[in-house]
Write an enzyme that holds these catalytic residues in place. Structure first.
Site, PDB file in Angstrom:
ATOM      1  N   LEU A 255       0.818  -1.217   0.000  1.00  0.00           N
ATOM      2  CA  LEU A 255       0.000   0.000   0.000  1.00  0.00           C
ATOM      3  C   LEU A 255       0.850   1.265   0.000  1.00  0.00           C
ATOM      4  O   LEU A 255       0.547   2.233  -0.702  1.00  0.00           O
ATOM      5  CB  LEU A 255      -0.926  -0.014   1.232  1.00  0.00           C
ATOM      6  CG  LEU A 255      -2.105  -0.985   1.122  1.00  0.00           C
ATOM      7  CD1 LEU A 255      -2.625  -1.365   2.507  1.00  0.00           C
ATOM      8  CD2 LEU A 255      -3.230  -0.369   0.288  1.00  0.00           C
TER       9      LEU A 255
ATOM     10  N   ASP B 286      11.348   3.090   4.000  1.00  0.00           N
ATOM     11  CA  ASP B 286      11.109   1.660   4.222  1.00  0.00           C
ATOM     12  C   ASP B 286      12.357   1.018   4.794  1.00  0.00           C
ATOM     13  O   ASP B 286      13.458   1.198   4.288  1.00  0.00           O
ATOM     14  CB  ASP B 286      10.699   0.942   2.927  1.00  0.00           C
ATOM     15  CG  ASP B 286       9.903  -0.321   3.217  1.00  0.00           C
ATOM     16  OD1 ASP B 286       8.727  -0.373   2.853  1.00  0.00           O
ATOM     17  OD2 ASP B 286      10.466  -1.256   3.839  1.00  0.00           O
TER      18      ASP B 286
ATOM     19  N   ASP C  66      14.155   3.350  10.839  1.00  0.00           N
ATOM     20  CA  ASP C  66      13.137   2.593  11.575  1.00  0.00           C
ATOM     21  C   ASP C  66      12.237   3.616  12.270  1.00  0.00           C
ATOM     22  O   ASP C  66      12.643   4.270  13.233  1.00  0.00           O
ATOM     23  CB  ASP C  66      13.818   1.690  12.608  1.00  0.00           C
ATOM     24  CG  ASP C  66      12.805   0.887  13.415  1.00  0.00           C
ATOM     25  OD1 ASP C  66      11.583   1.152  13.301  1.00  0.00           O
ATOM     26  OD2 ASP C  66      13.242  -0.007  14.166  1.00  0.00           O
ATOM     27  N   ILE C  67      11.005   3.745  11.762  1.00  0.00           N
ATOM     28  CA  ILE C  67      10.115   4.808  12.253  1.00  0.00           C
ATOM     29  C   ILE C  67       9.566   4.509  13.652  1.00  0.00           C
ATOM     30  O   ILE C  67       8.915   5.357  14.251  1.00  0.00           O
ATOM     31  CB  ILE C  67       8.964   5.084  11.271  1.00  0.00           C
ATOM     32  CG1 ILE C  67       8.311   3.786  10.761  1.00  0.00           C
ATOM     33  CG2 ILE C  67       9.494   5.891  10.081  1.00  0.00           C
ATOM     34  CD1 ILE C  67       7.478   3.045  11.695  1.00  0.00           C
TER      35      ILE C  67
ATOM     36  N   ASN D 163       2.204   4.342   7.665  1.00  0.00           N
ATOM     37  CA  ASN D 163       1.709   3.141   6.993  1.00  0.00           C
ATOM     38  C   ASN D 163       2.532   1.892   7.330  1.00  0.00           C
ATOM     39  O   ASN D 163       2.025   0.786   7.237  1.00  0.00           O
ATOM     40  CB  ASN D 163       1.731   3.429   5.473  1.00  0.00           C
ATOM     41  CG  ASN D 163       1.636   2.178   4.630  1.00  0.00           C
ATOM     42  OD1 ASN D 163       0.548   1.659   4.395  1.00  0.00           O
ATOM     43  ND2 ASN D 163       2.774   1.663   4.169  1.00  0.00           N
TER      44      ASN D 163
ATOM     45  N   TYR E  93      -2.320  -7.218  16.838  1.00  0.00           N
ATOM     46  CA  TYR E  93      -2.527  -6.288  15.711  1.00  0.00           C
ATOM     47  C   TYR E  93      -3.830  -5.492  15.894  1.00  0.00           C
ATOM     48  O   TYR E  93      -3.859  -4.278  15.673  1.00  0.00           O
ATOM     49  CB  TYR E  93      -2.559  -7.134  14.437  1.00  0.00           C
ATOM     50  CG  TYR E  93      -2.744  -6.389  13.145  1.00  0.00           C
ATOM     51  CD1 TYR E  93      -1.732  -5.584  12.638  1.00  0.00           C
ATOM     52  CD2 TYR E  93      -3.920  -6.519  12.413  1.00  0.00           C
ATOM     53  CE1 TYR E  93      -1.890  -4.922  11.429  1.00  0.00           C
ATOM     54  CE2 TYR E  93      -4.086  -5.863  11.205  1.00  0.00           C
ATOM     55  CZ  TYR E  93      -3.071  -5.070  10.713  1.00  0.00           C
ATOM     56  OH  TYR E  93      -3.231  -4.414   9.515  1.00  0.00           O
TER      57      TYR E  93
ATOM     58  N   LYS F 268      -4.055  -1.499  16.161  1.00  0.00           N
ATOM     59  CA  LYS F 268      -4.795  -0.739  15.143  1.00  0.00           C
ATOM     60  C   LYS F 268      -5.970   0.023  15.759  1.00  0.00           C
ATOM     61  O   LYS F 268      -6.343   1.094  15.253  1.00  0.00           O
ATOM     62  CB  LYS F 268      -5.275  -1.675  14.031  1.00  0.00           C
ATOM     63  CG  LYS F 268      -4.144  -2.210  13.153  1.00  0.00           C
ATOM     64  CD  LYS F 268      -3.359  -1.089  12.493  1.00  0.00           C
ATOM     65  CE  LYS F 268      -2.561  -1.539  11.289  1.00  0.00           C
ATOM     66  NZ  LYS F 268      -1.703  -0.459  10.751  1.00  0.00           N
TER      67      LYS F 268
ATOM     68  N   THR G 144      -1.599  -7.553  -0.708  1.00  0.00           N
ATOM     69  CA  THR G 144      -0.173  -7.256  -0.555  1.00  0.00           C
ATOM     70  C   THR G 144       0.453  -8.516   0.038  1.00  0.00           C
ATOM     71  O   THR G 144      -0.261  -9.467   0.361  1.00  0.00           O
ATOM     72  CB  THR G 144       0.063  -6.086   0.426  1.00  0.00           C
ATOM     73  OG1 THR G 144      -0.330  -6.527   1.733  1.00  0.00           O
ATOM     74  CG2 THR G 144      -0.732  -4.847   0.045  1.00  0.00           C
TER      75      THR G 144
HETATM   76  N1  NAD Z   1      -3.072  -5.105   3.004  1.00  0.00           N
HETATM   77  C1  NAD Z   1      -4.194  -4.974   3.667  1.00  0.00           C
HETATM   78  O1  NAD Z   1      -5.267  -5.498   3.265  1.00  0.00           O
HETATM   79  C2  NAD Z   1      -4.235  -4.166   4.928  1.00  0.00           C
HETATM   80  C3  NAD Z   1      -5.430  -4.157   5.671  1.00  0.00           C
HETATM   81  C4  NAD Z   1      -5.502  -3.362   6.796  1.00  0.00           C
HETATM   82  C5  NAD Z   1      -4.396  -2.614   7.191  1.00  0.00           C
HETATM   83  N2  NAD Z   1      -3.236  -2.672   6.483  1.00  0.00           N
HETATM   84  C6  NAD Z   1      -2.111  -1.860   6.922  1.00  0.00           C
HETATM   85  O2  NAD Z   1      -1.554  -1.171   5.825  1.00  0.00           O
HETATM   86  C7  NAD Z   1      -0.160  -0.924   6.072  1.00  0.00           C
HETATM   87  C8  NAD Z   1       0.663  -1.410   4.879  1.00  0.00           C
HETATM   88  O3  NAD Z   1       0.553  -2.813   4.782  1.00  0.00           O
HETATM   89  P1  NAD Z   1       0.846  -3.653   3.448  1.00  0.00           P
HETATM   90  O4  NAD Z   1      -0.276  -4.602   3.315  1.00  0.00           O
HETATM   91  O5  NAD Z   1       1.174  -2.741   2.338  1.00  0.00           O
HETATM   92  O6  NAD Z   1       2.133  -4.509   3.924  1.00  0.00           O
HETATM   93  P2  NAD Z   1       3.596  -4.712   3.280  1.00  0.00           P
HETATM   94  O7  NAD Z   1       4.251  -5.760   4.108  1.00  0.00           O
HETATM   95  O8  NAD Z   1       3.477  -4.937   1.803  1.00  0.00           O
HETATM   96  O9  NAD Z   1       4.322  -3.295   3.484  1.00  0.00           O
HETATM   97  C9  NAD Z   1       4.722  -2.823   4.749  1.00  0.00           C
HETATM   98  C10 NAD Z   1       6.112  -2.205   4.614  1.00  0.00           C
HETATM   99  O10 NAD Z   1       6.483  -1.644   5.880  1.00  0.00           O
HETATM  100  C11 NAD Z   1       7.898  -1.802   6.023  1.00  0.00           C
HETATM  101  N3  NAD Z   1       8.278  -1.699   7.436  1.00  0.00           N
HETATM  102  C12 NAD Z   1       8.048  -2.605   8.419  1.00  0.00           C
HETATM  103  N4  NAD Z   1       8.539  -2.156   9.578  1.00  0.00           N
HETATM  104  C13 NAD Z   1       9.095  -0.936   9.344  1.00  0.00           C
HETATM  105  C14 NAD Z   1       9.739   0.028  10.161  1.00  0.00           C
HETATM  106  N5  NAD Z   1       9.933  -0.190  11.463  1.00  0.00           N
HETATM  107  N6  NAD Z   1      10.161   1.193   9.584  1.00  0.00           N
HETATM  108  C15 NAD Z   1       9.980   1.412   8.260  1.00  0.00           C
HETATM  109  N7  NAD Z   1       9.376   0.523   7.441  1.00  0.00           N
HETATM  110  C16 NAD Z   1       8.929  -0.634   7.974  1.00  0.00           C
HETATM  111  C17 NAD Z   1       8.177  -3.166   5.426  1.00  0.00           C
HETATM  112  O11 NAD Z   1       9.558  -3.312   5.035  1.00  0.00           O
HETATM  113  C18 NAD Z   1       7.203  -3.204   4.232  1.00  0.00           C
HETATM  114  O12 NAD Z   1       7.827  -2.840   3.011  1.00  0.00           O
HETATM  115  C19 NAD Z   1       0.162  -1.645   7.387  1.00  0.00           C
HETATM  116  O13 NAD Z   1       0.099  -0.722   8.456  1.00  0.00           O
HETATM  117  C20 NAD Z   1      -0.952  -2.658   7.495  1.00  0.00           C
HETATM  118  O14 NAD Z   1      -1.170  -3.062   8.826  1.00  0.00           O
HETATM  119  C21 NAD Z   1      -3.123  -3.443   5.354  1.00  0.00           C
END
Ligand code: NAD
Length: 302
Positions: free
Chosen positions: A17, A36, A72-73, A99, A170, A174, A204
């Site tokens: 995302l 990232d 690392d955020i 995110n 989680y 959230k 994803t």
């Molecule tokens: N995909 C979904 O359907 C969905 C649903 C609800 C919520 N979310 C939320 O959306 C957000 C993005 O998720 P996604 O599905 O794209 O996952 P993803 O795993 O594809 O991407 C997440 C990214 O965050 C990076 N990351 C992890 N820890 C980090 C840190 N400490 N500092 C910097 N970067 C870091 C990872 O390297 C990764 O590239 C997340 O917060 C997730 O919980 C996703």
């Protein structure tokens, strides 16, 4: 070009995302900090420049401008560095998209303390710290008499709003992000900052195994409702100057659907004007529940 020349930082923007948001911000004219850490799906592994740099290259190939950040955020220094990267590279920060995150799913009775801590840390602290440092920067800008028209978009989840079986850590993190969003919206409004949250759903690496069937790619030529790119238009609009009047809201976004979440509104109430006797509470509560809407089902329950 609804974000022309706005400076936008997106955490976890190397994949999924966050990557889709970063690319859409760039298409809409924004200068983007692509953050990232480059970790595995469960947050393990050494920090890797790869994903953030790849997205920077994709943005440059579109003719846009971007810089990579591998901070690392979820650390104070990393969150501070994220804001400094934006101001150092582009002179300002206008929009922060929180995110980044990962999963360590387990039923509560098997959930380890380390798994609880890791997920709370990356999501809840990983929202709080960038928000804090960006907020301090915007307060300083506002106090210096420079106009601030800033945006924060936080990432919650249906798991946080309705609950999700096997995701106690989680879901709690959230849900905490929603509370943080409400407080940040109230506290930062005076400096010209709006704060909203989204609950996205998309295919994803985080979801493709868990929801393999519902997330399957469609036949060629059909609308791919689970593409992460579908969530980005709402995020980019919330990050633009045009959303100035919208703050403290939570939106679900999936496919072509945007929904305003309407949770935790006061429902039916009874006030005796004195302390209840425990024996009378049962009848009163049952009456109130009969008047209240039934809760929506927890994801994965039943
Ligand atoms: N995909 C979904 O359907 C969905 C649903 C609800 C919520 N979310 C939320 O959306 C957000 C993005 O998720 P996604 O599905 O794209 O996952 P993803 O795993 O594809 O991407 C997440 C990214 O965050 C990076 N990351 C992890 N820890 C980090 C840190 N400490 N500092 C910097 N970067 C870091 C990872 O390297 C990764 O590239 C997340 O917060 C997730 O919980 C996703």
């Amino acid at each position: 070009m609804i974000c022309k020349d706005r400076v936008v930082a997106v955490t976890g923007a190397g994949r999924g995302l966050g990557r889709a948001h970063a690319l859409e911000f760039a298409r809409q004219g924004a200068l983007v900090v692509v953050n990232d850490l480059g970790v595995a799906r469960d947050g393990t592994g050494d920090a890797a420049e790869g994903p953030a740099q790849d997205v920077v290259r994709e943005i440059e190939a579109l003719g846009g401008r971007a810089v990579a950040s591998t901070d690392d955020i979820a650390t104070d220094a990393g969150a501070a560095a994220l804001v400094e990267t934006a101001t150092g590279a582009f002179g300002r920060l206008d929009t922060l998209v929180n995110n980044a995150g990962f999963l360590r799913d387990r039923m509560l009775i098997n959930l380890g303390e380390d798994e609880w801590d890791a997920v709370m840390r990356v999501h809840l602290k990983g929202h709080f710290l960038p928000l804090k440092h960006a907020g301090r920067y915007w307060r300083a800008e506002s106090k210096a008499g420079r106009p601030v028209d800033a945006r924060v978009i936080n990432t919650s989840s249906g798991a946080g709003l309705l609950g999700s079986v096997g995701q106690g850590n989680y879901s709690a993190a959230k849900a905490g992000i929603v509370g943080l969003t409400l407080v940040a919206s109230a506290e930062l409004g005076r400096y010209g900052v709006t704060v909203n949250a989204i609950a996205p759903a998309a295919r994803t690496r985080m979801t493709e195994e868990v929801f393999a069937q519902t997330m399957a790619a469609p036949a060629e030529g059909e609308f791919d409702a689970m593409a992460p790119e579908n969530v980005s238009p709402l995020v980019v609009w919330l990050g633009s100057a045009g959303s100035r009047d919208v703050t403290g809201r939570v939106f679900e976004a999936e496919g072509g659907r945007i929904c305003v979440m309407d949770a935790f509104r006061h429902g039916p109430a009874a006030d005796k004007g004195a302390r209840w006797d425990p024996a009378e509470v049962g009848g009163v509560v049952k009456d109130l529940l009969a008047k209240a809407p039934a809760p929506e089902p927890v994801y994965g329950a039943g």
